[in-house]
Design an enzyme around this catalytic site. Structure first.
Site, PDB file in Angstrom:
ATOM      1  N   CYS A 106       2.334  -2.845  14.135  1.00  0.00           N
ATOM      2  CA  CYS A 106       3.491  -2.682  13.247  1.00  0.00           C
ATOM      3  C   CYS A 106       4.786  -2.983  13.973  1.00  0.00           C
ATOM      4  CB  CYS A 106       3.517  -1.270  12.660  1.00  0.00           C
ATOM      5  SG  CYS A 106       3.349   0.029  13.897  1.00  0.00           S
TER       6      CYS A 106
ATOM      7  N   GLY B 217       0.812  -1.212   0.000  1.00  0.00           N
ATOM      8  CA  GLY B 217       0.000   0.000   0.000  1.00  0.00           C
ATOM      9  C   GLY B 217       0.839   1.252   0.000  1.00  0.00           C
TER      10      GLY B 217
ATOM     11  N   GLU C   4       4.653   4.674   6.694  1.00  0.00           N
ATOM     12  CA  GLU C   4       5.167   3.722   7.682  1.00  0.00           C
ATOM     13  C   GLU C   4       4.608   2.376   7.264  1.00  0.00           C
ATOM     14  OE1 GLU C   4       4.663   1.062  10.137  1.00  0.00           O
ATOM     15  OE2 GLU C   4       3.553   2.432  11.435  1.00  0.00           O
TER      16      GLU C   4
END
Length: 526
Positions: free
Chosen positions: A300, A243, A263
């Site tokens: 993450c 993405g 990120e």
């Protein structure tokens, strides 16, 4: 909860497709219809943001701070209504969402304090030397200024803290930039409520209406239009590597290039040095079983990779973490798509030659859908080095333990890794000096180096660095968490030989805002 798009803090009706939110734990539709934005809506939002920028960038620091605090107050006032909707749309427990609401409102107030104090603009003044020979020195004054309208993409795994009023929006607004949010389709109702709270705060504090817009889409069209729009000046995204790279490539197609701050996740390696794994194998296993499975592994900073040198202590560690993982109950993953991808990747890696499945959770709910299965796998360092695919992130509660034969092989594994958000070293302090080369390697690939902790959990403060060398993020010089996140959305501007009365207050001789400034190479408030 109004499901229409918000343009310049006004609800607009769009003819065409609409959608409903889904409960990931049941797969059932939730209340509310949300209208997909069209090209005209995108154009209107960015035109309004551009007009608002001319005013908003120059609004005084006290008024900006008042606006940010008002957003926090309005979000907090939504209380259980917002929490319940976010729980329904994300499958996350109420305690997690309650904590996330506190983080969201807390970081808004943190930026308000920073803006109100004012020294963050990094004002630098070099006064003129008209008598200098052979050429006079001009009067030069420089500070950071807002970059312009910012497009923020909501994140799937943080429906509040990294979405409509999350850190990207808060830092952009603090910098003086209007924001257009592209809602994540997994939590439209949550986003609608928060968007309404921002607009109420804007109206109550007298902000220009175009300071905020919120747009819906179930695919990629609206996001593509936003990134490529000529009035967009920066983009912020938290999500997958694919993405993030798609947005970067879209931005590269523009006539005028803009920064895209992405990120994109990380496998967050954890290195267990021999003495600590020998002395505390059970403690290490308990700590890391909890970290790997926290939030169904959908952070993450989830520790997806563990590195160690083979030893009897490591054997005990493996046995203990296996016991812990087997008893972990299943948890609802954020979306059906995320669950399917996790199933595919976790089953695919388990089937590879050289990979040993040590343990997987057995308590899987038969009543709920999209349920995670936690897994611990092992592989030799030699096999890991021979297979680059093993270095890719698997988003979910899975961790791969790489077992090295020697310290030198452990260094080789570390050197093979790409950029990371975090790297953790578990060690007795007495043994760290023996591994200085390994520490240097690990320092070079990460944005945050942790000692004897877990990577899950990101403190929102001035010193936090949440961003690392590519592919963890697109620009390792910046962070998406903490007060330093504001520097993504500003640029330096210098004024040369301007009359004092015409300068921004931050640069005027008398320092009317009483901020810290560097004047002729000295930090002062004079």
């Amino acid at each position: 909860m109004n499901g229409n798009n918000i343009v310049a803090c006004n609800y607009v009706t769009v003819d065409g497709k609409s959608f409903k939110g889904l409960a990931p734990s049941t797969g059932l539709q939730l209340e509310g219809d949300f209208t997909v934005a069209d090209e005209a809506t995108v154009n209107s939002a960015l035109a309004a943001a551009t007009d608002a920028y001319k005013v908003y960038k120059n609004i005084g620091k006290a008024k900006k701070a008042e606006f940010l605090r008002a957003i926090a107050t309005e979000i907090a006032a939504l209380g259980e209504t917002l929490i319940n909707r976010a729980v329904a749309e994300s499958g996350l427990p109420a305690g997690r969402i309650t904590g996330e609401m506190g983080r969201t409102t807390g970081q808004l107030r943190m930026f308000a304090d920073m803006v109100e104090e004012g020294s963050w603009v990094d004002a630098v003044i070099d006064t003129a030397l008209p008598e200098r020979a052979p050429l006079p020195k001009p009067d030069l004054r420089r500070m950071l200024t807002a970059i312009g309208p910012v497009v923020v993409f909501g994140a799937s795994n943080f429906p509040l803290a990294f979405s409509v009023a999350g850190g990207d929006t808060a830092s952009a607004l603090a910098a003086g930039c209007p924001v257009v949010v592209k809602v994540h389709p997994a939590h439209p109702g949550t986003s609608a409520m928060v968007g309404g709270a921002i607009c109420k705060a804007a109206a109550d504090t007298g902000m220009p209406a175009g300071v905020f817009s919120l747009l819906y889409d179930t695919g990629y069209s609206v996001g593509e239009q936003l990134v490529k729009h000529p009035q967009t000046k920066a983009v912020a995204f938290t999500g997958s590597f694919n993405g993030g790279m798609a947005l970067i490539k879209l931005a590269q197609q523009r006539t005028a290039l803009i920064p895209v701050f992405t990120e994109m996740g990380s496998i967050n390696p954890v290195v267990f040095l021999p003495e600590i794994i020998q002395n505390q194998p059970k403690e290490m296993a308990a700590k890391y079983a909890a970290s790997i499975t926290l939030g169904a592994g959908q952070f993450c900073t989830n520790p997806g990779l563990m590195l160690a040198i083979k030893s009897p202590g490591l054997d005990t560690f493996v046995q203990e973490i296996a016991k812990a993982i087997e008893t972990v109950p299943s948890a609802t993953m954020l979306t059906e798509g995320i669950w399917k991808n996790y199933q595919k990747l976790s089953e695919g890696i388990t089937a590879k030659n050289g990979i040993t499945l040590v343990a997987e959770s057995k308590a899987i709910s038969s009543e709920l859908v999209n349920q995670s299965t936690a897994k611990i796998l092992t592989v030799t360092a030699a096999d890991f080095l021979a297979n680059p695919k093993l270095r890719e992130e698997i988003f979910g509660p899975l961790s791969l333990l790489v077992i090295a034969d020697s310290p030198q092989q452990l260094e080789a594994v570390a050197a093979s890794l790409e950029g990371q958000l975090t790297v953790t070293i578990m060690a007795e302090k007495t043994e760290l000096a023996q591994y200085s080369d390994l520490v240097d390697i690990l320092s070079s690939i990460t944005g945050r180096l942790i000692l004897n902790g877990v990577p899950t959990g990101v403190e929102v403060c001035a010193a936090m660095q949440h961003g690392g060398p590519f592919p963890a993020s697109s620009d390792s010089r910046y962070t998406s968490v903490g007060t330093a996140a504001i520097y993504r959305f500003v640029r330096p501007l210098a004024w040369q030989d301007w009359d004092d009365t015409l300068l921004p207050a931050e640069l005027q001789h008398a320092n009317p805002l009483n901020i810290w400034r560097q004047v002729n190479n000295q930090w002062t408030k004079d």
